[in-house]
Scaffold this motif. Sequence first.
Motif, mmCIF file in Angstrom:
data_model
loop_
_atom_site.group_PDB
_atom_site.id
_atom_site.type_symbol
_atom_site.label_atom_id
_atom_site.label_comp_id
_atom_site.label_asym_id
_atom_site.label_seq_id
_atom_site.Cartn_x
_atom_site.Cartn_y
_atom_site.Cartn_z
ATOM 1 N N PRO A 17 0.855 -1.177 0.205
ATOM 2 C CA PRO A 17 -0.035 0.075 0.022
ATOM 3 C C PRO A 17 0.910 1.393 0.001
ATOM 4 O O PRO A 17 1.995 1.126 0.265
ATOM 5 N N TYR A 18 0.179 2.296 -0.399
ATOM 6 C CA TYR A 18 0.962 3.586 -0.106
ATOM 7 C C TYR A 18 0.267 4.662 0.720
ATOM 8 O O TYR A 18 -1.123 4.381 0.704
ATOM 9 N N TYR A 19 1.163 5.169 1.377
ATOM 10 C CA TYR A 19 0.430 6.142 2.504
ATOM 11 C C TYR A 19 0.981 7.605 2.163
ATOM 12 O O TYR A 19 1.885 7.872 1.899
ATOM 13 N N THR A 20 0.028 8.771 2.623
ATOM 14 C CA THR A 20 0.715 9.959 2.600
ATOM 15 C C THR A 20 1.482 10.107 3.936
ATOM 16 O O THR A 20 1.274 9.261 5.075
ATOM 17 N N ALA A 21 2.348 10.935 3.809
ATOM 18 C CA ALA A 21 3.371 10.958 5.160
ATOM 19 C C ALA A 21 2.563 11.363 6.451
ATOM 20 O O ALA A 21 3.082 11.027 7.311
ATOM 21 N N LEU A 22 1.447 11.930 6.239
ATOM 22 C CA LEU A 22 0.765 12.588 7.363
ATOM 23 C C LEU A 22 0.171 11.427 8.214
ATOM 24 O O LEU A 22 -0.105 11.480 9.363
#
Length: 125
Positions: free
Chosen positions: A60-65
């Motif tokens: 998966p990909y996540y935003t840094a926040l």
Amino acid sequence: HVQLVESGGGSVQPGGSLRLSCAASGDTSSGYGYCMAWFRQAPGKEREGVARLWNGGGNPYYTALVKGRFTVSQDSTKTTLYLEMNSLTPEDTATYYCAADQRSCVQVRDLEFAYWGHGTQVTVS
């Protein structure tokens, strides 16, 4: 065609947890690959991507926040997408949306997702 319905939102104190669900119907379990994603929009702010996941597998990909606090996953039938949210802060307060698109998670831009749910409200205070 894909229909998406979010649930699981609510009010929680800072530091708390919530798990959002997105029930998908239509093509997502048919064998066609979809990029499934969570977005959020706070009052007065633009919609932003939170996490995305290719329903055929992969990382998966996540935003840094949210990286390290949120986890996106799906069930084995590919009909439900989840967002486990931990260590919530007031800055996480927003309406959370589920989205889907047949393009790869690397290719599709945030606002280009073809299918969207109606959202579920998360309030942290």
